[in-house]
Scaffold this motif. Structure first.
Motif, PDB file in Angstrom:
ATOM      1  N   ARG A 272      -0.253  -2.489   0.958  1.00  0.00           N
ATOM      2  CA  ARG A 272       0.046  -1.080   1.217  1.00  0.00           C
ATOM      3  C   ARG A 272      -0.302  -0.278  -0.027  1.00  0.00           C
ATOM      4  N   GLN A 273      -1.040   0.801   0.181  1.00  0.00           N
ATOM      5  CA  GLN A 273      -1.426   1.655  -0.947  1.00  0.00           C
ATOM      6  C   GLN A 273      -1.569   3.075  -0.420  1.00  0.00           C
ATOM      7  N   LYS A 274      -0.869   4.023  -1.024  1.00  0.00           N
ATOM      8  CA  LYS A 274      -0.806   5.371  -0.465  1.00  0.00           C
ATOM      9  C   LYS A 274      -2.158   6.078  -0.515  1.00  0.00           C
ATOM     10  N   ASN A 275      -2.830   5.979  -1.641  1.00  0.00           N
ATOM     11  CA  ASN A 275      -4.164   6.579  -1.742  1.00  0.00           C
ATOM     12  C   ASN A 275      -4.888   5.983  -2.940  1.00  0.00           C
ATOM     13  N   SER A 276      -6.066   6.511  -3.259  1.00  0.00           N
ATOM     14  CA  SER A 276      -6.877   5.888  -4.305  1.00  0.00           C
ATOM     15  C   SER A 276      -6.263   6.087  -5.699  1.00  0.00           C
TER      16      SER A 276
ATOM     17  N   GLU B 264       5.905   4.194   7.906  1.00  0.00           N
ATOM     18  CA  GLU B 264       4.498   4.571   8.042  1.00  0.00           C
ATOM     19  C   GLU B 264       3.671   3.407   8.554  1.00  0.00           C
ATOM     20  N   PRO B 265       2.830   3.657   9.555  1.00  0.00           N
ATOM     21  CA  PRO B 265       1.980   2.579  10.063  1.00  0.00           C
ATOM     22  C   PRO B 265       0.925   2.179   9.019  1.00  0.00           C
ATOM     23  N   VAL B 266       0.335   1.012   9.215  1.00  0.00           N
ATOM     24  CA  VAL B 266      -0.695   0.519   8.303  1.00  0.00           C
ATOM     25  C   VAL B 266      -2.031   1.156   8.680  1.00  0.00           C
ATOM     26  N   ALA B 267      -2.681   1.826   7.710  1.00  0.00           N
ATOM     27  CA  ALA B 267      -3.976   2.442   8.004  1.00  0.00           C
ATOM     28  C   ALA B 267      -5.069   1.390   7.883  1.00  0.00           C
ATOM     29  N   PHE B 268      -5.901   1.290   8.905  1.00  0.00           N
ATOM     30  CA  PHE B 268      -7.059   0.389   8.831  1.00  0.00           C
ATOM     31  C   PHE B 268      -8.245   1.012   9.559  1.00  0.00           C
TER      32      PHE B 268
ATOM     33  N   ASP C 163       3.130 -18.876  11.780  1.00  0.00           N
ATOM     34  CA  ASP C 163       2.148 -18.670  10.702  1.00  0.00           C
ATOM     35  C   ASP C 163       2.470 -17.434   9.850  1.00  0.00           C
ATOM     36  N   THR C 164       2.040 -17.494   8.588  1.00  0.00           N
ATOM     37  CA  THR C 164       2.077 -16.311   7.725  1.00  0.00           C
ATOM     38  C   THR C 164       0.630 -15.874   7.503  1.00  0.00           C
ATOM     39  N   ILE C 165       0.386 -14.580   7.689  1.00  0.00           N
ATOM     40  CA  ILE C 165      -0.986 -14.079   7.542  1.00  0.00           C
ATOM     41  C   ILE C 165      -0.996 -12.987   6.470  1.00  0.00           C
ATOM     42  N   THR C 166      -1.882 -13.138   5.493  1.00  0.00           N
ATOM     43  CA  THR C 166      -2.000 -12.146   4.426  1.00  0.00           C
ATOM     44  C   THR C 166      -3.230 -11.270   4.691  1.00  0.00           C
ATOM     45  N   VAL C 167      -3.016  -9.954   4.663  1.00  0.00           N
ATOM     46  CA  VAL C 167      -4.117  -9.033   4.969  1.00  0.00           C
ATOM     47  C   VAL C 167      -4.323  -8.055   3.819  1.00  0.00           C
ATOM     48  N   GLU C 168      -5.547  -8.027   3.300  1.00  0.00           N
ATOM     49  CA  GLU C 168      -5.880  -7.133   2.185  1.00  0.00           C
ATOM     50  C   GLU C 168      -7.131  -6.328   2.519  1.00  0.00           C
ATOM     51  N   PRO C 169      -7.374  -5.265   1.755  1.00  0.00           N
ATOM     52  CA  PRO C 169      -8.640  -4.541   1.933  1.00  0.00           C
ATOM     53  C   PRO C 169      -9.786  -5.290   1.243  1.00  0.00           C
ATOM     54  N   TRP C 170     -11.032  -4.878   1.478  1.00  0.00           N
ATOM     55  CA  TRP C 170     -12.164  -5.371   0.676  1.00  0.00           C
ATOM     56  C   TRP C 170     -11.844  -5.032  -0.786  1.00  0.00           C
ATOM     57  N   ARG C 171     -12.119  -5.942  -1.681  1.00  0.00           N
ATOM     58  CA  ARG C 171     -11.890  -5.646  -3.101  1.00  0.00           C
ATOM     59  C   ARG C 171     -13.225  -5.631  -3.829  1.00  0.00           C
ATOM     60  N   ALA C 172     -13.611  -4.466  -4.305  1.00  0.00           N
ATOM     61  CA  ALA C 172     -14.825  -4.331  -5.122  1.00  0.00           C
ATOM     62  C   ALA C 172     -14.780  -2.973  -5.790  1.00  0.00           C
TER      63      ALA C 172
ATOM     64  N   ALA D  88     -17.075  -0.961  -6.319  1.00  0.00           N
ATOM     65  CA  ALA D  88     -17.900   0.015  -5.615  1.00  0.00           C
ATOM     66  C   ALA D  88     -17.291   0.443  -4.282  1.00  0.00           C
ATOM     67  N   PHE D  89     -16.216  -0.224  -3.870  1.00  0.00           N
ATOM     68  CA  PHE D  89     -15.526   0.132  -2.615  1.00  0.00           C
ATOM     69  C   PHE D  89     -14.069   0.522  -2.908  1.00  0.00           C
ATOM     70  N   PRO D  90     -13.812   1.694  -3.478  1.00  0.00           N
ATOM     71  CA  PRO D  90     -12.427   2.052  -3.804  1.00  0.00           C
ATOM     72  C   PRO D  90     -11.543   2.147  -2.560  1.00  0.00           C
ATOM     73  N   VAL D  91     -10.291   1.737  -2.693  1.00  0.00           N
ATOM     74  CA  VAL D  91      -9.334   1.827  -1.584  1.00  0.00           C
ATOM     75  C   VAL D  91      -8.973   3.296  -1.355  1.00  0.00           C
ATOM     76  N   LEU D  92      -9.032   3.741  -0.099  1.00  0.00           N
ATOM     77  CA  LEU D  92      -8.620   5.107   0.232  1.00  0.00           C
ATOM     78  C   LEU D  92      -7.169   5.140   0.679  1.00  0.00           C
ATOM     79  N   LYS D  93      -6.808   4.144   1.467  1.00  0.00           N
ATOM     80  CA  LYS D  93      -5.409   4.014   1.898  1.00  0.00           C
ATOM     81  C   LYS D  93      -5.225   2.626   2.516  1.00  0.00           C
ATOM     82  N   ASP D  94      -4.140   1.962   2.207  1.00  0.00           N
ATOM     83  CA  ASP D  94      -3.819   0.646   2.769  1.00  0.00           C
ATOM     84  C   ASP D  94      -5.065  -0.259   2.827  1.00  0.00           C
ATOM     85  N   LEU D  95      -5.582  -0.464   4.058  1.00  0.00           N
ATOM     86  CA  LEU D  95      -6.692  -1.406   4.213  1.00  0.00           C
ATOM     87  C   LEU D  95      -8.043  -0.695   4.332  1.00  0.00           C
ATOM     88  N   ILE D  96      -8.036   0.608   4.109  1.00  0.00           N
ATOM     89  CA  ILE D  96      -9.276   1.386   4.270  1.00  0.00           C
ATOM     90  C   ILE D  96      -9.964   1.572   2.919  1.00  0.00           C
TER      91      ILE D  96
END
Ligand SMILES: Cc1cc2nc3c(=O)[nH]c(=O)nc-3n(C[C@H](O)[C@H](O)[C@H](O)COP(=O)(O)OP(=O)(O)OC[C@H]3O[C@@H](n4cnc5c(N)ncnc54)[C@H](O)[C@@H]3O)c2cc1C
Ligand code: SF4
Ligand code: FES
Lengths: 657, 252
Positions: B14-18, B55-59, B100-109, B111-119
């Motif tokens: 979860r991440q509110k914004n960049s 707040e719902p998860v943004a993807f 099961d436990t499932i871990t979900v993250e955004p792309w990490r790079a 050049a691809f800054p996180v805009l919100k949550d998984l976006i």
């Protein structure tokens, strides 16, 4: 009165005559003119790139993170063009005729003829851009056939034709962005049209990352925002596809034409449960080689492989021997519904029919064995060779099916059922693609133009690209040549200020409802009303009920909606809410239009109007017109009719028997 | 197919914004059907979060059928999850079991800054295309389509490279965050066709220059990209790109 501006003269000369005399804008003046293009799917990207190449200053908008993601990307089967490469009797006239007939005589002859004329140029243009269409061993382009026609005129790139065409247009657009001729605003959603002295002069867009509202000026505005199938909640459209841009224009005066003309596609993967969020199409091209059947026994419990040949009902081949599995979509969809309603459906829900490839695998296998000189091949060898051919032609579709259902379609027949897929209705446009608002154009699926009451397969890609590459570059000059003296209007003009305030108020109204139900709750309710009462079959009583139910739904929506998060941040729930608000209003108009059209034509089937054999009964005497609806206040519309005249393709009962 | 229900534990970024820092949050979710898609499972979670006043998860997502390239989740350490040649939206819950436990993250790079949550912001890809990923032909310039012959095998290879959906999984999988697979797919798609041949040298040079400028890393041939690519874009395209690049460098 609607002026469709159809040029005079014989049908086959109208477009050349028009082009020969249309007003032009000189290169120096083009540089001073700004054009807003909302939407960068096939229609928008092709228009924006072409207009920028001509020298206009272009601004483009899409709600996606990149133009390459527009819904056009998911088109699978192909694109038509009257090239007659197969020497099987195709021509501009035949493509025109098939399209008018396929649309059940509810489209404008002049537009359809123009579409057929430019179809060949589209293929040339796409090949030049590097679109990797399927080819034969000699290096020439390959073709296949599609529903509703008897010639092979469809060009394709495996099952990813839309993707490849969109990437072509996207690359042309990106090139113009690099050259500084286009400014791209991705993750921006148009929320309002700005009118100044009655002309379209700009838009209010919401930046979907920050939530800020922005004002943008243009001498003219083009809406290329796609179709509205998502009014049904479940459809084959992308999740974000919406009617908002077109609807805001409608509420400011642009007529909305034939809203009830929706296409239900016969071959989609059936709904699997309550959680379903969208439906997946299995390309119509599968009907080329697959055979559709249901068991002859009601409520059959045996597995498909255990049902012997003589106990299967190949109902399309039985009812329509001339076209068989290749009848147009509306006919195929209704026939599937008829069998399932009568109790012959398959699968756990019984809302499905089989699409079977066993015979095709066998047939192709034999041909391959012959080609390779394999004498007396065993059934296993035939099967292997046949599977290879089917894999090459349809592999990605079969994979998609397996991923979703967990079943292997090479082994067991696919289960399919009709789903909402395309909307023939849209903003009314004249021959120049201008709406009833001066300076506002509409292109691609968002307009109502060329497909009448039913679109033939592989002709939406054709229309979107025709509009963008080869029609608007000519017709827009006729308007802009009178605008060369119009200076850029600063966006602190009161009209911009007012429009922005309207949007801001609307958003805070939605946000502040503070109810208890999510957007999806309302969207699903709307979808159910539309599917049950304004879907594959409609009747007067059901439509009247639907209108009352939708009006109630609207009240509930504005009383009990809950949107989390803030306005000025990225907020996908808020984006969805503003789209659903517009779908609710559109749904009501669709039902009114369906109620008014007391005939069955194309995808619009009124149960009261059918022949004894259950085929659609058209009423040319009373309904040979385009129904253009003008917004007149909440729940109120005025119907304006544009009579359709058929000078060349004389209406006849559509028969595929 | 046998269907079943399951209860799961989700660990989601979860991440509110960049501008702000992110963190993992844990959620329990019940009664998930094996017939659901992964994103439908996320829809169920979001409906629940909204009802509970969170707040719902943004993807990011749109087509939900594996072709638009919008969806982009890093699931249990792998872009697009466990299935081969698959996008997040095509992943179905039958890939998981009850408990099961499932871990979900955004792309990490970078050049691809996180805009919100998984976006994340992938506009760098568009700018790489702007640098040369096209054939310079204006509308109306084209010659009759069948006057250009393309041998079938060449057309097929070009198509295979053109199948890239621009999702960025290759970057997310790469320890150097290199965009070589994406860039090479475009270079091959166009260089393999006679229409794209004339511009092939400048195209390769300019696209690589832009890739470097955007902050993507360099390719060290670990092949992680190929193994996660939903469209099975082959590493041979990278070899082709390298040869185009050397050729272009030599002739300058
Ligand atoms: C699964 C599927 C398969 C298909 N297969 C075929 C086929 O084989 N052959 C064929 O001919 N047709 C096919 N079609 C139909 C065809 O793909 C579409 O009709 C066509 O691509 C629509 O193109 P478009 O440019 O009008 O709209 P779209 O591609 O939908 O583009 C709409 C654009 O508008 C933008 N937008 C929308 N609203 C706003 C707003 N408010 N503000 C800013 N931007 C906005 C979007 O971001 C997007 O860029 C298929 C359709 C589907 C769903
Ligand atoms: S190369 Fe593969 S992983 Fe990379 S962007 Fe293209 S499709 Fe996605
Ligand atoms: S949402 Fe389009 S590829 Fe996944």
């Amino acid at each position: 009165m609607l002026d469709s501006k159809i040029p005079a003269g014989p049908l086959e000369q109208k477009w050349s005559e028009y082009k020969g005399h249309v007003k032009l804008v000189n290169p120096a003046n083009k540089r001073k003119i700004e054009i807003i293009v909302v939407g960068t799917g096939l229609a928008g990207a092709s228009a924006a790139a072409s207009l920028a190449e001509m020298g206009y200053q272009v601004k483009t908008y899409c709600f996606h993170d990149s133009p390459r993601r527009a819904h056009s990307i998911s088109a699978q089967g192909g694109i038509n063009a009257a090239k007659n490469y197969q020497n099987d009797g195709d021509s501009v006239f035949r493509l025109f005729y098939d399209t008018v007939k396929g649309g059940d005589y509810r489209a404008r002859e002049s537009n359809v003829h123009r579409l057929s004329e430019v179809s060949a140029n589209i293929i040339d243009q796409c090949v030049a851009q590097g679109v990797p269409f399927a080819r034969e061993y000699g290096g020439l382009l390959s073709n296949r056939s599609f529903g509703g026609t008897q010639v092979q005129r469809t060009f394709y790139a495996a099952g990813q034709t839309g993707q490849q065409l969109l990437i072509g247009a996207y690359q042309a657009l990106e090139r113009q962005i690099a050259l500084g001729n286009v400014t791209m605003y991705a993750r921006h959603e148009m929320q309002e049209l700005v009118l100044i002295d009655g002309k379209a002069r700009g838009i209010i867009a919401r930046n979907l990352v920050t939530g800020n509202l922005e004002r943008h000026f243009g001498h003219t505005v083009l809406l290329c925002t796609g179709g509205y199938s998502n009014v049904y909640y479940l459809s084959t459209s992308g999740m974000g596809s919406n009617v908002t841009a077109a609807w805001k224009a409608h509420k400011q005066g642009a007529c909305f034409a034939n809203p009830c003309f929706t296409q239900i596609h016969p071959t989609c993967i059936p709904v699997s449960g309550e959680h379903q969020s969208k439906l997946t199409l299995m390309s119509e091209s599968l009907r080329n080689d697959g055979r559709i059947w249901v068991p002859k026994k009601q409520n059959e419990t045996r597995k498909p492989g255990e049902i012997p040949e003589e106990e299967r009902d190949y109902y399309l081949e039985r009812r329509y021997p001339a076209f068989g599995n290749l009848v147009p979509r509306d006919v195929a969809s209704r026939a599937a519904k008829e069998r399932c309603d009568a109790g012959y459906g398959v699968g756990t829900s019984r809302q499905a029919v089989y699409l079977d490839y066993a015979e095709a695998i066998n047939r192709y296998g034999r041909i391959e064995c012959n080609k390779n000189g394999i004498a007396n091949p065993s059934p296993e060898i035939i099967r292997r060779h046949g599977m290879d051919v089917v894999k090459e032609k349809y592999g990605n579709l079969f994979n998609m099916y397996e991923k979703i259902t967990g079943e292997n379609p090479y082994e067991v027949p696919m289960r399919i059922y009709p789903a909402v897929h395309y909307t023939m209705g849209g903003l009314w446009v004249d021959y120049e693609l201008m709406t009833t608002i001066p300076g506002l154009y509409c292109l691609g699926e968002a307009n109502f133009s060329d497909h009448g009451a039913n679109r033939l397969g592989a002709s939406a890609l054709m229309q979107g690209l025709a509009d963008g590459y080869f029609v608007i570059p000519y017709t827009i000059g006729n308007y802009l040549s009178d605008e060369i003296r119009t200076k850029e209007i600063p966006t602190d003009h009161p009209a911009f200020e007012k429009a922005e305030k309207v949007v801001a108020d609307r958003i805070s109204q939605l946000k502040n409802i503070g109810g208890t139900k999510t957007v999806d709750h309302f969207h699903k309710r709307l979808g159910k009303i539309m599917w049950d009462k304004c879907g594959m079959a409609r009747n007067a009583n059901g439509l009247r009920e639907a209108i009352v139910e939708i009006q109630q739904l609207k009240k509930d929506f504005y009383n009990d909606l809950k949107i989390p998060g803030e306005i000025y941040e990225m907020n996908p729930e808020l984006d969805k809410a503003s789209r659903v608000a517009d779908f609710i209003e559109l749904g009501e108009l669709m039902c009114m239009d369906a109620l008014n059209r007391n005939e069955s034509c194309g995808g619009h089937f009124r149960e009261e109007m059918q022949t004894e054999e259950g085929e659609a009964k058209r009423d040319d005497e009373n309904f040979s017109y385009v129904a253009a609806w003008q917004f007149a206040g909440e729940h109120e519309w005025v119907l304006i009719k544009e009579p359709l005249e058929f000078e060349v393709a004389k209406p006849s009962q559509r028969s595929y028997k | 197919m046998e269907h079943y229900k399951m209860n799961l534990t989700l660990r989601i970024w979860r991440q509110k914004n960049s501008e702000t820092k992110g963190r993992f949050e844990t959620y329990k979710i019940e009664d998930i059907s094996s017939e659901m898609s992964f994103l439908e499972m996320m829809d169920v979670l979001n409906e629940k979060l909204i009802r509970e006043g969170q707040e719902p998860v943004a993807f990011d997502h749109d087509c939900r059928e594996g072709i638009c390239g919008t969806c982009s989740m890093f699931i249990n350490g792998r872009p697009h999850g466990p299935w081969h040649a698959n996008t997040t939206c095509q992943l179905h819950m039958r890939a998981y079991q009850d408990g099961d436990t499932i871990t979900v993250e955004p792309w990490r790079a970078n050049a691809f800054p996180v805009l919100k949550d998984l976006i994340v912001d992938r506009s760098a890809f568009d700018r790489i295309i702007q640098a040369g990923g096209y054939i310079s032909v204006n509308t109306g310039n084209a010659v009759e389509a069948n006057s250009i012959l393309v041998p079938k095998d060449q057309a097929d290879s070009s198509f295979a490279a053109a199948a890239c959906i621009g999702c960025g999984a290759c970057v997310a999988a790469c320890k150097n965050s290199s965009a070589m697979l994406f860039v090479s797919a475009k270079v091959s798609h166009l260089a393999l066709l006679p229409q794209g041949y004339p511009e092939r040298k400048t195209r390769a040079l300019n696209m690589i220059a832009q890739m470097d400028k955007e902050g993507f890393g360099s390719c060290t041939n670990t092949q992680a990209c190929e193994s996660v690519c939903p469209k099975e874009i082959s590493m041979t395209n990278i070899a082709k790109l390298n040869s185009e690049f050397i050729l272009a460098g030599l002739s300058d």
